[in-house]
Design a protein around this motif. Structure first.
Motif: not given
Lengths: 147, 147, 147, 147
Positions: D108-130
């Motif tokens: 996090a900077g004063r002007t610019l902030t760098v962020v990472r985002a992961d998107v998961f496909g979810v089919n249930g509590d134990k089935d989660r895939e990046l």
């Protein structure tokens, strides 16, 4: 992650030794595990940009080589690896006595492997700062292909 | 594009001369115009990756420096420039007797400037092949800031 | 560029028609040539981000589809195309009555194709502003592969 | 990370509510913490690409909004946030009954902030895939600026 090639570490070392540019930079392989490779580089005054920080091209060079070799650890014996693309965010001025690029495979595929690499500026055991992060795609070359 | 700083070419040359890494690589400024900068680099055997092609880190280094200076040509007098991020697609093996990175500003802003750079492998007047292309963001530093 | 598939335009139209998300957005194919595809999209109030500009996800969606189809025009008959990665620089607030994503192949390979796409905000024949630019990698799927 | 703005969660919710495109997609804020935001999205047949998977534009839309709001949680009260650029690697076909984009600030900077985002496909509590990962730069707007 399970390496398909039991000789992965030797293949990484042999390929790294052929990268004359790593020698010019003074970079060294400091870790080789399935899916993870680290490259270390002492700062030198002839590796700088206009303010004396490590040039972004050097930051990228060690992150790219670490990423390629992290991908190679999970490829079949005899495979070659080439960089398809990478994106680097430069987070802070690249200050440090030494720099470490740490690459880790996010997704290994038959053809393409996606790798993340973080580059740290290091001034001692407790002073380690993230200066850049790379997201890269590597391609596995089993025969000569026009990718 | 109209440069805000009539001394833009001198400022680019002075800053480039402080990039010790460009000297180590043997890179030279070969064109400086408002919004456009080119850097040339003869191939050398100590700049290679494992197959003898120019290392992606060198390709990136000249593309990044050309991009930063293309941005600087359009900034106010006394401004500094730093790379925020870049993305490079490596299109072909980087073969050539010489390489030219040609950077051109796409959008100049007060704070951020977006630049595209193409890197060509050159083997003669009529043999020039695009080996990589970069899309980069540069930041203008008028005072010392924590960006 | 010479298309390998004489039916490239029909294949692009057929695939685009299966992209239900393009229908939801109200996007249309407005140009299909070897190596070049354009997609047009009228602005709608339900496609906005918090300030009323076109959401970056919509900008990306039309740039990505245009890029994939530009790549597909140069692939063999029956091939499929998937996005490997893309990078988008958002240059200005995405304002316009209409938006046009124009994608053009930079390098077509057997497996990977690199494409550039520009997205313009359009308010009339003479008022056309570049709002974003994408650099993307597409993969050709001839059989089902785990890329 | 310490939020500078005690009302960060309300500001994120208020801004998200103005993103009409999130409503069109059926996306919802599912987590707001300092430096971390998650957005959830049930699959719908009208959000698909040509093979029925979630369109990369939708994957990007939720990753981008989550990234912008993760950055906003650490900005001063009254600040606005805009996306400067992002890069997305699409790792697998985006399959799932539901998708979750999880964004976390890297720097996090004063002007610019760098962020990472992961998107998961979810089919249930134990089935989660990046299925995808994003590396993004966000800019903090305290006054109206020409960035």
């Amino acid at each position: 992650m399970n390496p398909a090639n039991p000789s992965f570490a030797q293949e990484v070392r042999a390929s790294f030794a052929r990268q004359t540019f790593m020698t010019l930079l003074g970079a060294q392989l400091s870790r080789i595990e399935p899916g993870i490779v680290e490259i270390s580089l002492p700062y030198r005054a002839d590796l700088a940009q206009q303010n004396g920080y490590l040039h972004a091209g050097v930051v990228t060079a060690i992150a790219d080589s670490a990423s390629g070799y992290a991908a190679l650890t999970l490829m079949p014996a005899g495979a070659g690896v080439l960089s398809v693309e990478f994106k680097v965010n430069l987070l802070r001025p690249a200050r440090g006595k030494e720099f470490v690029a740490r690459a880790e495979v996010i997704k290994a595929g038959r053809t393409l492997t996606v790798v993340r690499a973080d580059v740290f500026g290091v001034n001692g055991d407790k002073d380690r700062e993230l200066v850049a992060t790379m997201q890269a795609t590597m391609i596995c070359l089993q025969q000569k292909v026009d990718h």
